[in-house]
Write an enzyme that holds these catalytic residues in place. Sequence first.
Site, PDB file in Angstrom:
ATOM      1  CE  LYS A 149      -4.171  -2.086   1.043  1.00 23.02           C
ATOM      2  NZ  LYS A 149      -5.423  -1.986   0.104  1.00 23.02           N
TER       3      LYS A 149
ATOM      4  CE  LYS B 148      -6.511  -8.457  -2.390  1.00 19.90           C
ATOM      5  NZ  LYS B 148      -6.654  -8.610  -0.351  1.00 19.90           N
TER       6      LYS B 148
ATOM      7  CE  LYS C 187     -12.770  -2.960  -0.407  1.00 18.54           C
ATOM      8  NZ  LYS C 187     -13.020  -4.091   0.829  1.00 18.54           N
TER       9      LYS C 187
HETATM   10  P1  ATP Z   1      -8.463  -3.203  -0.960  1.00 14.01           P
HETATM   11  O1  ATP Z   1      -8.410  -3.712  -2.396  1.00 14.01           O
HETATM   12  O2  ATP Z   1      -9.509  -1.882  -0.299  1.00 14.01           O
HETATM   13  O3  ATP Z   1      -6.962  -3.432  -0.097  1.00 14.01           O
HETATM   14  P2  ATP Z   1      -9.831  -6.126  -0.833  1.00 14.01           P
HETATM   15  O4  ATP Z   1     -10.749  -5.995  -2.086  1.00 14.01           O
HETATM   16  O5  ATP Z   1      -7.916  -6.429  -0.722  1.00 14.01           O
HETATM   17  O6  ATP Z   1      -9.473  -4.494  -0.676  1.00 14.01           O
HETATM   18  P3  ATP Z   1     -10.381  -6.209   2.014  1.00 14.01           P
HETATM   19  O7  ATP Z   1     -11.281  -4.827   2.626  1.00 14.01           O
HETATM   20  O8  ATP Z   1      -9.498  -5.595   2.504  1.00 14.01           O
HETATM   21  O9  ATP Z   1     -10.564  -6.131   0.568  1.00 14.01           O
HETATM   22  O10 ATP Z   1     -10.585  -8.129   2.160  1.00 14.01           O
HETATM   23  C1  ATP Z   1     -11.936  -8.631   2.633  1.00 14.01           C
HETATM   24  C2  ATP Z   1     -11.809  -9.825   3.314  1.00 14.01           C
HETATM   25  O11 ATP Z   1     -11.676 -10.597   2.038  1.00 14.01           O
HETATM   26  C3  ATP Z   1     -10.501 -10.276   3.784  1.00 14.01           C
HETATM   27  O12 ATP Z   1     -10.256 -10.815   5.336  1.00 14.01           O
HETATM   28  C4  ATP Z   1      -9.670 -10.620   2.612  1.00 14.01           C
HETATM   29  O13 ATP Z   1      -8.451 -11.638   2.720  1.00 14.01           O
HETATM   30  C5  ATP Z   1     -10.796 -11.310   1.923  1.00 14.01           C
HETATM   31  N1  ATP Z   1     -10.017 -10.830   0.339  1.00 14.01           N
HETATM   32  C6  ATP Z   1     -10.209 -10.052  -0.570  1.00 14.01           C
HETATM   33  N2  ATP Z   1      -9.865 -10.071  -1.601  1.00 14.01           N
HETATM   34  C7  ATP Z   1      -9.623 -11.291  -1.916  1.00 14.01           C
HETATM   35  C8  ATP Z   1      -9.575 -12.139  -2.348  1.00 14.01           C
HETATM   36  N3  ATP Z   1      -8.872 -11.265  -4.190  1.00 14.01           N
HETATM   37  N4  ATP Z   1      -9.490 -13.846  -2.529  1.00 14.01           N
HETATM   38  C9  ATP Z   1      -9.853 -14.404  -1.426  1.00 14.01           C
HETATM   39  N5  ATP Z   1      -9.691 -13.093  -0.471  1.00 14.01           N
HETATM   40  C10 ATP Z   1      -9.895 -11.826  -0.575  1.00 14.01           C
END
Ligand code: ATP
Length: 338
Positions: free
Chosen positions: A117, A199, A202
Site C-alpha cells: 500500500k 489478487k 476492489k
Molecule cells: P482493498 O483493495 O481496499 O485493500 P480488498 O478488496 O483486498 O480491499 P478487504 O476489505 O481488504 O478487500 O478484504 C476483506 C476480506 O476479504 C479479507 O478477509 C481478505 O483477506 C478477503 N479477500 C479480499 N480479497 C480477496 C481475494 N481476492 N481472494 C480471497 N480473499 C480475499
Amino acid sequence: MENTEKKLIQFSGIKPTGALTLGSYLGAIKNWKSMVEEYESIFCVVDMHSITIRLNPAELRSNAIEQLAYYIAAGLDPEKCTLFIQSHVAAHAELAWVLNCYTMFGELSRMTQFKDKSAKHADNINAGLFTYPVLMAADILLYNTDIVPVGEDQKQHVEICRDIATRFNNIYGEVFKLPTPVLPKVGARIMSLSEPDKKMSKSDDETGCIILKDSDDVIMRKFKRAVTDSDMCVRYDPVEKKGIANLMSIYSSFSGKSFDEITREFEGQGYGTFKAAVGELTCDAIRPIREEANRLLKDKAYLEEIYSAGAAKAARMASRMVDKVYKKVGFVKKPRLF
Ligand code: ATP
Ligand code: LTN
C-alpha cells in the site's frame, strides 16, 4: 439434552473502502456464514481501517451501510451474529493505543500489506497505514476471539496479532486469547480476471474485479473477457495456467466440485463454454444476495436498529477487556462519567 457448553468465538471484518468483491465474498463472508451455527459470531464493518486512504466522507458512510446490508443479505442473520460498525465501539481505539506501545517498529515494517500500500499511495504514507495491523489486533483481541476467518492476504496480520498478544501476556499474565487464522480450502486468494497474477481487489482495475453489485450482464461480460491461455484445456495448474486455475477455484467454490471433477466435466469443450459456465454459476449465487441487499437498503431504520443493537452488545463485551488491560498496565480505575 440442551448443549450448555460455551461456543468458541469467530471474529472478522471488512473495510468499507468500496463495494464488496467476489474475492471478499469467497475468501471471507462465505466462510463466515458456514461457521455461524458452530461459533459465536461477531462481524464488523471496519470503517476506522478505511481512512488510511483518502475517501470521500459521504461515500465512506454509504459504503459502510451498504456493506452491513450485504452482510445480512449474504446470510449473516442478525439474530445469530453480532453485526456492528467499528467506529461505534470506542474500545477498538482505546485498546489499539495500548497495543501500539507493545508493538515493534521493526515487525510492522515487515508487513506485506504496508509495503504494497505504501508503494501504491506513495504520496500518503501515513502513520495509520503503518499501525493498521495494531488496530486489527485490537479488533480481534477485544472479544476473546478463537478464530479469524480471512483470505490469504490477511494471514500475516493475524500472526502479528498473536505475536503482540504473546508479548503482552508474557509481561502481565494470560490476558489475551491467541487467535487462529482460518482460510477457506478453496478461494483463499481469488485473482484478478484481467491480471491473474494479481489478487482480485476492489481498489484495482474494474474489468478484472467482480463486485457483488454488478448486474448479471456485467458479470457475464467480465468472465467472457477473462484472461486465459492458448492451451485450451481446463486443467488446474496455478503456475502455468493462472487464469484457468483461478476460474476453476471460483467454479469449485460455488459448486463444491473438485478440480478433477471440473476437468472431466469440461473435457473437449472450449474455454468459451467454461467461462460462460463460471459466469452463470456466479450470477446464480450472487443475484439473490444483490436483490436482498437492495431490498434491505430501502429500510434504513431497520439497518440502524441492527447496527445499534450490535454496537451495544459489542461495547459491553469489549469494555470488559479494556478494563482488564487498563488495570494491568497501571491506569487508575475509570470513574463513572454519566
Ligand atoms: P482493498 O483493495 O481496499 O485493500 P480488498 O478488496 O483486498 O480491499 P478487504 O476489505 O481488504 O478487500 O478484504 C476483506 C476480506 O476479504 C479479507 O478477509 C481478505 O483477506 C478477503 N479477500 C479480499 N480479497 C480477496 C481475494 N481476492 N481472494 C480471497 N480473499 C480475499
Ligand atoms: N485488515 C483486514 C480487515 C480487518 C479485519 C479485522 C479482518 C480489520 N480488522 C479483524 C479480520 C479481523 C483487511 O484488510 N481485509
